[in-house]
Design an enzyme around this catalytic site. Structure first.
Site, PDB file in Angstrom:
ATOM      1  N   CYS A 122      80.067  35.815  34.171  1.00 14.45           N
ATOM      2  CA  CYS A 122      81.276  36.094  34.872  1.00 14.45           C
ATOM      3  C   CYS A 122      81.004  36.719  36.085  1.00 14.45           C
ATOM      4  CB  CYS A 122      82.169  37.076  33.910  1.00 14.45           C
ATOM      5  SG  CYS A 122      83.632  37.750  34.758  1.00 14.45           S
TER       6      CYS A 122
ATOM      7  N   ASP B 214      81.293  23.955  35.451  1.00 18.26           N
ATOM      8  CA  ASP B 214      81.781  25.386  35.468  1.00 18.26           C
ATOM      9  C   ASP B 214      80.738  26.359  35.056  1.00 18.26           C
ATOM     10  OD1 ASP B 214      83.690  27.521  35.945  1.00 18.26           O
ATOM     11  OD2 ASP B 214      84.471  27.569  34.015  1.00 18.26           O
TER      12      ASP B 214
ATOM     13  N   ASN C 138      82.513  31.988  30.157  1.00 17.02           N
ATOM     14  CA  ASN C 138      83.146  30.951  29.451  1.00 17.02           C
ATOM     15  C   ASN C 138      82.842  31.158  27.919  1.00 17.02           C
ATOM     16  OD1 ASN C 138      84.035  28.626  31.085  1.00 17.02           O
ATOM     17  ND2 ASN C 138      82.306  28.742  32.195  1.00 17.02           N
TER      18      ASN C 138
END
Lengths: 302, 302
Positions: B241, B16, B250
């Site tokens: 983001c 991620d 995150n």
């Protein structure tokens, strides 16, 4: 455990913020414009200046000009830090309605920061309190290092309670508890507040958190759970942390307001106006806002 | 309301994180080194790669090489995202022991992100779940937009609970609830968790918070108060983001670990080793860690 319906925000950027911005002497007119913009955004308590020797804090050398220069707004309290009687007299002459004094919860910090013991610092405030009372000026008290000290490490909550109680008994109407180096976490904040609250009612306490370790908003949430309803914050997170290079200091007002709005807690303050003010003042200082909310939302496009 | 004694951290940075770092194709060897350093720091769950079409996510095109290249460590689970059967087969071929699937709690987000309805996305996972079960591979489920959607705004907690329950009933052993755009605040997080917890036991839920609005640590504290004991995080806050330029994504593992240590919650992870890893990987990416703890503490001087 219920959260307060409303919170009174105590804005720190003109004093605690600008005082700790390295290497810049902000023009008086800019300080005045900042204070007026903050009041226009809905803030009711603004710490506007510090009446200290310009030899020690050159950034605050124009305190009298700032205080007499601002267009005072009905319902807004403009306060100033006054560490001694000389500063208080200058503040009174500049029509300051509320002043603040401070003591450390850490003996080592007191020595390094103001070169005296905690007890000595409290003694020195006695004539300040007496004169303020005579002049009808309210006094707020700050306790620093309530969740840790850069020299001593952990601080016993009972020690914080003792110092807070001493300031309160001297006549401070409100005690602001400062995590000066931002090392606290929520349970430590709760334990500290519990200890202080055994001496002083919760509605006469405020929290002053720094975000150096990214914990300020969590600590604030924990403090609200304990019943705290007065919160110190600094627009754009102005005021770096002098004890950790490159690290952040004061919790950003924008991030605090976002939390409070999300919790359904009223402040009367316009978040977007604060964001815009943060973009404006940091541009004056040649940087960008140290607020995640400001970065995420961006300034108004008008 | 009591906090957990220990928390299992689920590290997101290799997947991620790197997937959402703009403009960089990180070399396979660097990814492998990152994963190995994280395991050496004491992490037991690392999302290491994503088996998706390199046409869509070029950053993850080397997923098989990463998964087969890492020196596997006893007691560490290396998982991978597998949105479809093709990805799952590749993951199985690369000896992945745990995979993850995802659905949105927002219909609009599902359409924009994966071009199908929530119900269609769940249907597509049925063969994935069946094949994973057959291969003895555990499946984790992610629900995105649990505290808000960039297109729909607020998301009904009951809607989150429905989607989470659907993934759980499909056979996911754990459901990670993601505040994809970082807009949540503590009470919203609590209400959402309460709603999901009426369908799924708390010990089969995880939280995945983004720090876009600076609320992630506060939301995490609130989630811990609710009994959450599995937390997703990304070293150095890797992964910006994508919905707000310049804003953080995150929550940083370092900031999470600092919170947990301060609360007396055990993770088995060496914070300083994570800080050092964060400084190393962000230097590889040409930037500095997006963690306040990393900035305040600095890297080891060895």
């Amino acid at each position: 455990m219920s959260l307060p319906d409303s919170v009174r925000l105590f804005e720190m950027s003109p004093r605690d913020g600008l005082q700790n911005e390295p290497g810049t002497l902000v023009p008086t007119a800019t300080k005045i414009a900042l204070i007026e913009r903050l009041a226009d955004a809905g803030m009711t308590h603004i710490e506007a200046a510090s009446f200290v020797s310009p030899r020690w804090v050159p950034q605050m050398g124009d305190a009298s000009d700032v205080m007499t220069g601002i267009q005072r707004k009905e319902g807004v309290t403009y306060s100033a830090l006054t560490p001694n009687l000389k500063g208080l007299e200058s503040a009174i002459a500049a029509r300051v309605e509320e002043v603040a004094v401070f003591a450390a919860a850490s003996e080592a910090f007191s020595h390094k920061n103001i070169n005296c013991t905690i007890a000595q610092s409290l003694e020195r405030f006695e004539p300040v309190m007496a004169r303020a009372s005579e002049a009808g000026v309210r006094v707020r008290g700050y306790v620093s290092c309530v969740l840790g000290c850069p020299y001593e490490g952990d601080i016993d909550p009972e020690r914080v309670a003792e110092v807070a109680k001493a300031l309160w008994e001297l006549g401070c109407y409100e005690i602001s508890l400062g995590d000066t180096i931002g090392v606290g976490t929520p349970l430590k904040a709760k334990r500290m507040l519990d200890a202080v609250n055994r001496q002083i009612p919760m509605n006469q306490l405020a929290v002053h958190f720094h975000d150096t370790y990214g914990q300020a908003i969590a600590n604030l949430y924990a403090a609200l759970e304990e019943g705290i309803s007065v919160v110190d914050a600094s627009t754009a997170g102005l005021g770096g942390c002098p004890y950790a290079q490159g690290a952040s200091g004061n919790v950003a007002t924008e991030d605090v307001l976002y939390l409070l709005e999300g919790l359904g807690i009223n402040t009367g303050i316009d978040l977007q106006a604060v964001i815009d003010t943060g973009y404006w003042i940091t541009a004056e200082l040649g940087r960008t806002p140290g607020s995640r909310v400001a970065q995420a939302k961006g300034r108004s496009h008008t």
